[in-house]
Design a protein around this motif. Structure first.
Motif: not given
Lengths: 410, 530
Positions: A25-26, A29-30, A33-34, A37, B116, B118-127, B304, B308
């Protein structure tokens, strides 16, 4: 033991499954989130625009004559970039203009765009400038979404352009009635067709704009200086507001050979000439009366805001008179504030508009800001009693220890 | 053709592979053959000589674990495995922290944007960020509970005094690590919490020392680029290294002296942790090892799941740090709220520096001050009372440190903070886009309003808050908000963007209407419920 091993193994497997579900589901989610933002950036940009830009560029970004150009306008984007020969994208142009300011103008505006970047002594961080650009570019998206409205100049603009032609710009004096053959300058009938061929690479609209702002750049082939000496004024950039310039060009583009013939031009043929940039002034007494009748019900008796907003932002503008004049005449699109000017379908004439602007701009600024003082927070009572109680309890600890020790050793 | 006998070296490929595989496993498992592993998993007794003992010599990771423990010391309710849990959470911090470092640069220009992204552009960044934050907070809880357990079982008494002292140092380092990491997102929350926290350094007497310490910590008179770099280096380098160093000392002491047995197992003044009768030995392999693996798997799953299932709200991120805009409420991180609570009681030097310092000193010296040889609760009533009172005081001070206690805004501003807060959602932020139709909505007529039901409910809540604030102010002898009501003006500002203005109206003592206004913008994609 076997059971414990199996359970541990199962726990580890469950953990792996959990992680797999997470990976699945990542991407979604990204993406969300984008989007969040971008939305937050837009909200932030709207706030910043309200506090930093609206004072000059207008609450709805439609510009204030004599103060600052419109941003909520198709020309603010791609066409503006072409004009100045900017090779980058609109976003970088807007960001650069906000960050570094605009050190020159053609004399149309009373103030220069200041540099906003904190790197140049301004108030905004780079991320704030990006948020502002997002908000301004969102207008472009909105304008693009409604091409029918912006492709052809609205009759109001053509009407306004005609007023400029016949009025303050003084075109009539040299170019005469379109279709009449001209006076000392060429006839403007059919100028759209001729302008399109005037200079390579320029559209008719661009060529007319160039002729107005930089008349010497290219002179029409059929116009020899001996026959028609070059009397074209060189200061239209300074004398006309951006909106008037746009309106004048829109009007000129409608002039066909043999006089006004397009329906749009015919529609405005009988229109009344209008003013453009007006000098500040007006009957303040009349203005106060009008304010009480028309404005106070929403903005409060002294502009402090009732169900409509406080007028405090007026006094953050470089030129309160022009700000009020434009806001009252044109209205604020998207809000309950209607356009009051007759040219915009309202019922106030220029004299009344001037009067209202003079009245409001003449108020002491503190009057509408009084509310800020009323809302100042009152100091909180210090929780001294509860605190002392706890302090006593804290001190009681060692005492208790000592007592218990003595009891034990006895 | 005549038949030749097969050479001894020539075998079929299958058994050869199997033998190679067995050898590989045996080497990887420090001498345990697959058959030994199978015995381990089944719980069978080991063969002789016992290969499981050799592993504790051969393997680095197992040589730091004892071969066996006293059965009584391994009861779950005796230790709750809190030391193991703290260590595990620190490992989670190191792993997630190292990964976060890849995407982060400690400069004011980049830090916030990096977080910011991290949340939107890094896979698993927010996690990663949520895990890092959650594990950090859990680590503080685990370490404090670990200390509380050690205190209650009297395990700080001889011969474990120094183990306790190193533990207190570990607690301090844990708190400092959390606090230094707090600044790194460089948002309003971080900026002002650290501004307050570091202003405590200024209060260290004498004044010259205080100023010097603060300057050394911040690198400038106020929090800024230099501070961010310093806190970053403290957070990723100095403090973790120190913590590891002290951890090794702590753990060595634990193994060397042995985990204390429950007090009922031995006589007063006796310590038999290292003399384990053969019948009461519990071997690390396999029983305790699988138990620990299961516990850590459960802890990971719990971390987790908390994230989640949104039980843990996630690592917070407010607006970009702005030195020019002091937020309405500034709260220290929760584990320092008790200091903030102390500060509300009096002098900053006494309450903010000397008292916490005295507490730390008392904790450090506890094993040397407490001369009572008994570890039995019945013999330690005084000590346990003091611990209970101190714990209760800390909880109360924490509550007193929070924004709910003491600091009250002007009534109108309080309502605005509830409706359109500076940070976070508030009442309006919880509404969906459809529930925010353009219009002029009055709280007085919320019951008969043509607004959508959700908005109507919100209007009712605002009116209720006004009434409550008025009553509260009246009770405090202030004028409050007589005739108070509010309007929500919702305007379509751009496509997909609405302006929401809250105006609170009330009559002052002279009967003149006063207003208070707060404006916020709501984008369609950011509206609640969409």
């Amino acid at each position: 033991m076997l059971r414990q091993s199996v359970l541990t193994l199962l726990a580890l497997l469950a953990l792996a499954a959990l992680l797999a579900a997470l990976a699945w589901r990542e991407p979604a989610r990204m993406a969300s989130s984008e989007a969040a933002l971008a939305a937050a950036s837009l909200e932030n940009g709207a706030s910043l625009y309200r506090s930093h830009c609206a004072g000059c560029h207008g609450v709805a970004g439609r510009g204030i004559p004599g103060l600052a150009p419109a941003l909520n306008h198709p020309d603010s984007f791609q066409r503006r970039l072409d004009e100045v020969g900017y090779p980058g994208a609109p976003r970088s142009y807007i960001e650069a203009a906000i960050a570094a300011g605009r050190p020159v103008n053609q004399g149309q505006y009373s103030a220069l765009m200041p540099a906003w970047s904190e790197a140049y002594g301004g108030a905004l961080r780079p991320d704030e400038i990006q948020d502002l650009a997002s908000f301004i570019l969102h207008w472009e998206a909105a304008l693009a979404a409604a091409p029918a409205a912006s492709a052809a100049a609205p009759p109001a603009a053509i009407q306004r352009g005609k007023a400029v032609y016949y009025g303050p710009a003084g075109c009539l004096g040299c170019h005469g009635e379109p279709g009449s053959g001209g006076v000392s300058g060429p006839d403007m009938a059919g100028i759209a067709r001729r302008a399109a061929q005037q200079a390579p690479g320029l559209t008719a609209e661009q060529a007319i704009r160039q002729s107005l702002l930089a008349p010497g750049a290219s002179i029409a082939a059929g116009c020899r200086s001996a026959v028609c000496p070059d009397l074209m004024p060189r200061d239209y950039g300074a004398r006309l507001s951006q909106a008037d310039l746009d309106a004048l060009i829109a009007y000129l583009l409608t002039l066909e050979e043999g006089g006004p013939a397009t329906p749009a031009a015919a529609a405005v043929a009988a229109a009344t000439p209008a003013s453009t940039l007006r000098p500040p002034g007006g009957d303040r007494e009349l203005g106060e009366r009008l304010y009480e009748q028309e404005c106070a019900p929403c903005h409060g008796p002294r502009g402090e805001g009732a169900w409509a907003g406080s007028l405090a932002p007026v006094f953050e503008s470089v030129d309160p008179w022009q700000y009020v004049r434009a806001a009252v005449e044109q209205g604020v699109p998207g809000t309950a504030m209607p356009a009051w000017g007759q040219r915009y379908g309202g019922r106030l004439d220029d004299r009344q508009l001037d009067a209202i602007a003079a009245a409001i701009a003449g108020w002491p600024a503190e009057q509408t800001r009084g509310q800020a003082a009323a809302a100042a927070s009152s100091p909180a009572p210090t929780p001294a009693r509860a605190g002392l109680l706890w302090l006593a309890l804290l001190l009681a600890g060692p005492v208790l220890l000592a007592v218990s020790r003595r009891v034990r050793t006895r | 053709m005549h038949h030749r006998p097969e050479p001894a070296t020539h075998r079929r490929i299958g058994p050869a592979l199997a033998a190679g595989w067995d050898r590989l496993i045996t080497r990887l498992c420090a001498g345990l053959t697959p058959a030994d592993l199978r015995d381990l998993a089944r719980g069978d007794p080991p063969r002789q000589p016992n290969p499981r003992l050799r592993v504790h010599d051969e393997s680095f990771w197992l040589h730091i674990r004892p071969v066996y423990y006293h059965e009584a010391a391994t009861r779950f309710s005796h230790t709750f495995r809190l030391g193991l849990l703290s260590t595990y959470l620190f490992a989670v911090e190191i792993i997630t922290g190292l990964l976060l470092m890849i995407f982060y640069a400690p400069t004011p220009q980049r830090a916030y944007g990096d977080v910011l992204q991290l949340a939107s552009r890094v896979p698993f960044g927010q996690l990663l960020r949520d895990l890092h934050r959650l594990a950090a907070e859990a680590m503080i809880i685990a370490v404090v509970l670990h200390m509380l357990r050690t205190f209650l079982t009297g395990s700080y008494k001889p011969p474990r005094q120094f183990t306790w002292v190193s533990g207190v140092v570990l607690l301090l380092l844990t708190l400092l690590l959390s606090f230094s990491g707090y600044l790194l997102p460089y948002d309003q929350l971080a900026y002002w919490a650290v501004t307050i926290g570091s202003s405590m350094a200024d209060k260290i007497p004498p004044a010259a020392l205080g100023h010097a310490v603060k300057l050394l910590l911040l690198g400038a008179p106020s929090v800024g680029p230099a501070t961010l770099l310093r806190f970053y280096l403290l957070h990723v380098l100095l403090l973790p290294l120190l913590l590891l160093l002290v951890f090794f000392v702590h753990y060595y002491k634990v193994v060397h002296v042995g985990i204390s047995l429950p007090a009922s197992e031995e006589d007063v003044g006796q310590d038999t942790a290292r003399r384990v009768p053969a019948a009461r030995r519990r071997y690390y392999l396999p029983e305790l090892a699988t138990g620990e693996a299961a516990l850590l798997a459960a802890a990971t799953a719990a971390l987790l799941a908390l994230i989640l299932l949104n039980i843990y709200p996630g690592a917070p991120l407010e607006h970009h740090a702005n030195p020019l805009k002091t937020p309405t409420h500034t709260e220290a991180p929760w584990y320092f709220l008790w200091v903030q609570g102390l500060l509300k009681l009096g002098d900053a030097t006494l309450m903010g520096v000397l008292l916490p310092l005295a507490l730390v000193l008392a904790l450090l010296l506890l094993p040397y001050l407490d001369r009572n040889p008994s570890r039995r609760a019945a013999d330690r009533r005084g000590a346990i009372y003091i611990a209970m009172i101190l714990s209760a005081a800390l909880v109360t001070l924490t509550w007193m440190g929070s924004a709910q206690y003491g600091v009250r805004l002007a009534p109108a501003e309080q309502v605005a903070q509830l409706t359109l807060p500076e940070e976070g959602a508030g009442l309006v932020g919880a509404l969906s886009w459809q529930d925010l139709p353009p219009g002029d909505w009055d709280t007085r007529t919320y019951a008969v309003s043509s607004a959508p039901p959700a908005l109507r409910q919100t209007l009712g809540q605002i009116q209720q808050a006004l009434v409550q604030e008025h009553a509260r102010a009246q009770a405090a002898g202030e004028p409050g908000l007589p005739g108070g009501y509010a309007k929500l003006a919702i305007e379509q500002w751009q496509p997909g963007l609405r302006k929401v203005t809250l105006r609170v109206f009330w009559q002052d003592q002279a009967g003149v209407w006063q207003t208070f206004e707060r404006v916020s913008f709501v984008a369609e994609a950011a509206a609640g419920g969409s």
